[in-house]
Design a protein around this motif. Sequence first.
Motif: not given
Length: 249
Positions: A66-76
């Motif tokens: 499944a494609p990743e959500l655009v607004g998904k928070d990425r771990p920093t």
Amino acid sequence: MRRSSTSGLSAWERRRLALRERLPLWIRLRCGMEPRTLAALAVVLLVAVGFAAQHFWAGRPKPVPAPELVGKDRPTSAAPVDGGPGAEPEPSPGPPPTAGPGAPIVVDVSGKVRRPGVLRLPAGSRVADALSAAGGVKAGTDLTGLNRARVLMDGEQVVVGAALPGSPAGGPVGGAAAGQAAGPAAGPTSLNSATVEQLDDLPGVGPVLARHIVDYRTEHGGFRSVDELHEVKGIGDRRFEDLRPLVRP
């Protein structure tokens, strides 16, 4: 002739020849192929089977992620631990905000309350709000002389049920000492520290004029001399002469 040609053959070979003569022509041609030809046909057949298997394997259905959500928070990256080499210094706190229109006010509530101390209240708060913020009045405290509906000012002190040493005639400080009657002061009333109630007790000064004196003190940062009473709205020459010996800056 035919019998003479087959007379020397065995019975098995004669039966095989008889069976071959009865077979169709295309079967006899296949059976009569040389081993080299049969090997070539076998190789072609194997190649065809391998190509078909590869084509089937390539065309099989595959799972699609499944494609990743655009607004998904990425771990920093983890922030440095406080006090470590990579920690940034915290900004120093600035000066406390000054009181202004709509700004919070700071009052000192002491005396017979459950949690006395310096409180920060919204602008326009009244004495009753300060008492509630201080945990309420202790049981048995007389609030007869306390105006709980009075609007508080920034920097004001509210003493409940007791008088601070040095207050005029042991009277209320901040206009909020419960059970203390507001009588005439033993000495001149300070224009810079008196409350509206204390100024109201001066001869010829009512609640409106007392509020004007407090407003002038707030706008100009206090009184530097008694002569500044001339600039307060509602104080003329005659009233100034009456108040001059009773007040001080």
